[in-house]
Design an enzyme around this catalytic site. Sequence first.
Site, PDB file in Angstrom:
ATOM      1  N   ASP A 150      23.003 -19.665 -14.561  1.00 43.38           N
ATOM      2  CA  ASP A 150      22.609 -18.771 -15.352  1.00 43.38           C
ATOM      3  C   ASP A 150      23.171 -18.910 -16.776  1.00 43.38           C
ATOM      4  O   ASP A 150      24.303 -19.440 -17.025  1.00 43.38           O
ATOM      5  CB  ASP A 150      22.855 -17.445 -15.336  1.00 43.38           C
ATOM      6  CG  ASP A 150      21.847 -16.300 -16.196  1.00 43.38           C
ATOM      7  OD1 ASP A 150      21.274 -17.002 -16.797  1.00 43.38           O
ATOM      8  OD2 ASP A 150      21.995 -15.414 -15.798  1.00 43.38           O
TER       9      ASP A 150
ATOM     10  N   ASP B 103      16.824 -14.110  -7.505  1.00 41.85           N
ATOM     11  CA  ASP B 103      17.988 -13.639  -7.384  1.00 41.85           C
ATOM     12  C   ASP B 103      18.493 -12.258  -7.532  1.00 41.85           C
ATOM     13  O   ASP B 103      17.555 -11.532  -8.477  1.00 41.85           O
ATOM     14  CB  ASP B 103      19.163 -14.440  -8.265  1.00 41.85           C
ATOM     15  CG  ASP B 103      18.967 -13.855  -9.656  1.00 41.85           C
ATOM     16  OD1 ASP B 103      20.109 -13.246  -9.917  1.00 41.85           O
ATOM     17  OD2 ASP B 103      18.042 -14.160 -10.274  1.00 41.85           O
TER      18      ASP B 103
ATOM     19  N   CYS C 284      19.611  -8.248  14.619  1.00 38.37           N
ATOM     20  CA  CYS C 284      20.069  -9.045  13.552  1.00 38.37           C
ATOM     21  C   CYS C 284      21.148 -10.098  14.369  1.00 38.37           C
ATOM     22  O   CYS C 284      21.994  -9.557  15.333  1.00 38.37           O
ATOM     23  CB  CYS C 284      20.966  -8.259  12.542  1.00 38.37           C
ATOM     24  SG  CYS C 284      21.658  -9.021  11.377  1.00 38.37           S
TER      25      CYS C 284
ATOM     26  N   CYS D 103      23.702 -11.718  12.375  1.00 40.86           N
ATOM     27  CA  CYS D 103      24.832 -11.880  11.343  1.00 40.86           C
ATOM     28  C   CYS D 103      26.191 -11.714  12.086  1.00 40.86           C
ATOM     29  O   CYS D 103      26.353 -10.910  13.264  1.00 40.86           O
ATOM     30  CB  CYS D 103      24.613 -10.898  10.208  1.00 40.86           C
ATOM     31  SG  CYS D 103      25.146  -9.372  10.399  1.00 40.86           S
TER      32      CYS D 103
ATOM     33  N   CYS E 185      26.859  -7.965  13.167  1.00 34.12           N
ATOM     34  CA  CYS E 185      26.056  -7.253  14.214  1.00 34.12           C
ATOM     35  C   CYS E 185      26.225  -8.107  15.622  1.00 34.12           C
ATOM     36  O   CYS E 185      26.220  -7.277  16.584  1.00 34.12           O
ATOM     37  CB  CYS E 185      24.433  -7.259  13.902  1.00 34.12           C
ATOM     38  SG  CYS E 185      23.958  -6.422  12.487  1.00 34.12           S
TER      39      CYS E 185
ATOM     40  N   HIS F 101      26.192  -9.205   6.158  1.00 39.01           N
ATOM     41  CA  HIS F 101      24.999  -8.671   7.084  1.00 39.01           C
ATOM     42  C   HIS F 101      23.958  -8.790   5.896  1.00 39.01           C
ATOM     43  O   HIS F 101      22.815  -8.958   6.109  1.00 39.01           O
ATOM     44  CB  HIS F 101      25.276  -7.082   7.395  1.00 39.01           C
ATOM     45  CG  HIS F 101      24.125  -6.625   7.762  1.00 39.01           C
ATOM     46  ND1 HIS F 101      23.599  -6.672   9.273  1.00 39.01           N
ATOM     47  CD2 HIS F 101      23.034  -5.689   7.094  1.00 39.01           C
ATOM     48  CE1 HIS F 101      22.483  -5.916   8.950  1.00 39.01           C
ATOM     49  NE2 HIS F 101      22.358  -5.626   7.957  1.00 39.01           N
TER      50      HIS F 101
END
Length: 379
Positions: free
Chosen positions: A90, A272, A310, A312, A315, A341
């Site tokens: 940015d 984003d 999930c 991740c 999890c 997560h």
Amino acid sequence: MFQVIKREGKARRGRFFCAHGGAVETPVFMNVGTQAAMKGGVSSPDLREIGCQIELCNAYHLHLRPGDTLVRDLGGLHRFMHWDGPILTDSGGFQVFSLASLRKIREEGVWFASQIDGRRIFMGPEESMRIQANLGSDIAMAFDECVQNPAPYGYAKESCERTFRWLERCCAEHRRLMALPGAVNPGQLLFGINQGATFPDLRVRHMDAIAELDCDGYAVGGLAVGEPAEVMYDILDAVEPHMPQDKPRYLMGVGTPANILEAVSRGIDFFDCVMPSRNGRHGKLYTWEGVVHILNERYAADPRPVSERCGCPLCRNHSRAYLRHLFKAGEALALRLSVLHNLYFYNNFMARIRASLEDGTFSDFKAHALSVLARKAPS
């Protein structure tokens, strides 16, 4: 650089190429590492594991600390943060909005008082391009002014005109810098930014003007800064027909899963937002069963993972009860696991959007996702 592979209505399934990493599959969510790091203790190898395709960093903050010339001398941002995928920086334009009490806007650029030590800093189009060239990102964003919504029409018009002049200067300086020997990333791309507050006529006029400058991509900025979501969607509906069809499109700073679904259906490719990491650090976790507020008492003895659907790191390995305990005990691991997560969820969410576009079921997927993602998870 960018290919549109398939469409469903205005929604686009695409593929983007730049100097680092392989093909980026779009629509894509860019994980926000403002100061070359994800808040919550998430590393670059972690981001690869959870499916991140692009990381976003902020030129203004990295200019202040550690300094863009230091990053350049250490080989550029990719080497500095050990990330070999694409990076978008940015420009510092959002700080024109967010640091309103600490800045003064002039035609030549913006004077800031550093929020770190109070020293005066000047940034204009040329300075922003030089900072981003030193960082060596794959996508540099043009320097612009993001105004508060609602904004007076007269000021929004003046700001649009100034932002266009700034973009002309960005384009000229970017071309000069990329032609210099020893450029950190001579393949760096430049995206222009559409502004115009919540006024459709200003938005369309500004988009028509900046499209003539033939940037590598185009962003819609200055939304999700105070206006209702429906107003944002109306602006996208007005602007989209005027955006080049063969260039990537980026909606800056957005947003919730619902925002992303609505924007994809209006032709946006890049997103984003700090929301998934920020909410994760406060115990708000996204799942396909609904939102889990892990600090609630009902999870104190819950042996299940946050989501059984999930994959991740949280999890796969830990229970709701354990995560809640970490938050209550003030353990930093709670932040790390929760951010992992939520970012895994967002990256997987975008993969499911892409899959639905590939098989022509995006409209059905959107309707289903909107019905479940905003509600609280059942007991």
